[in-house]
Scaffold this active site. Structure first.
Site, PDB file in Angstrom:
ATOM      1  N   MET A 157       0.798  -1.230   0.000  1.00  0.00           N
ATOM      2  CA  MET A 157       0.000   0.000   0.000  1.00  0.00           C
ATOM      3  C   MET A 157       0.833   1.284   0.000  1.00  0.00           C
ATOM      4  SD  MET A 157      -2.818  -1.400  -0.384  1.00  0.00           S
ATOM      5  CE  MET A 157      -4.018  -0.089  -0.290  1.00  0.00           C
ATOM      6  N   HIS A 197      -3.595  -6.190  -9.314  1.00  0.00           N
ATOM      7  CA  HIS A 197      -4.590  -5.164  -8.999  1.00  0.00           C
ATOM      8  C   HIS A 197      -5.989  -5.774  -9.142  1.00  0.00           C
ATOM      9  CE1 HIS A 197      -6.148  -1.136  -8.511  1.00  0.00           C
ATOM     10  NE2 HIS A 197      -6.965  -1.356  -9.515  1.00  0.00           N
ATOM     11  N   ASP A 253      -1.034   2.107 -11.424  1.00  0.00           N
ATOM     12  CA  ASP A 253      -1.851   1.073 -12.077  1.00  0.00           C
ATOM     13  C   ASP A 253      -1.980   1.293 -13.588  1.00  0.00           C
ATOM     14  OD1 ASP A 253      -2.247  -0.107  -9.574  1.00  0.00           O
ATOM     15  OD2 ASP A 253      -4.047   1.055  -9.184  1.00  0.00           O
TER      16      ASP A 253
END
Length: 192
Positions: A95, A114, A150
């Site tokens: 994280m 993800h 991402d």
């Protein structure tokens, strides 16, 4: 990515922040003869990460960096990675966002899993966002880590149908099961 030579496995670090179910799964996969990687280091940004128990269970070196200044911490992590001869990094529920400098040092050698079908739903709360938008499908993606969150090149994805009865918790559980299949498959794809 370099091809495997003989039986030499690629020394890999897994970065975690949480429960560690993907870590446990990757460790088990790494023990298989066909696996191209060995897990030699587990890095966590918190001592509260439940997944650290898997490092202990499988006798893998672990390092916890519980620092407010993550840029400074990254320098220490890079020294450790060099010392341990780590060539590949798997992020599994990590994280913290890695800096551009860190990513450059491991360019094309860091992957992440993800819980959405990227490019949809980058960031957090992916399951509730998919349900709220009445999506028919959800899933998970293994992708290369780049400086844009991402957004790296997709290695593999797994798509599942969202049931009318699904909420973010039930969908999360379904997708996690798929993550456990997808991560090893993506690693195999990268090295073969």
């Amino acid at each position: 990515m370099e091809k495997l030579t003989g039986l030499k496995k690629i020394k890999t670090a897994v970065f975690i922040s949480g429960v560690g179910s993907n870590l446990k799964n990757i460790i088990k996969f790494s023990k298989l003869k066909k696996s191209p990687i060995s897990i030699d280091l587990v890095v966590s940004n918190t001592n509260l990460a439940k997944g650290l128990k898997y490092a202990d269970q499988f006798k893998i070196k672990k390092k916890i960096f519980n620092s407010k200044n993550f840029i400074e911490t990254e320098k220490i992590i890079l020294i450790l990675l060099r010392k341990e001869k780590i060539k590949f990094i798997c992020l599994a529920g990590f994280m913290k966002i890695l800096s551009k400098g860190f990513i450059k040092k491991f360019d094309g050698k860091i992957i992440n899993i993800h819980p959405s079908l990227l490019p949809k739903y980058k960031g957090l709360n992916t399951h509730s966002r998919a349900i709220k938008n009445k999506d028919i499908f959800a899933g998970c993606t293994v992708h290369y880590v780049t400086e844009k969150l991402d957004s790296g090149k997709v290695v593999m994805q797994k798509k599942i149908k969202i049931a009318a009865s699904d909420n973010s918790i039930s969908l999360s559980k379904k997708i996690l099961k798929q993550e456990h299949k997808l991560y090893p498959a993506a690693i195999m794809k990268i090295f073969n």
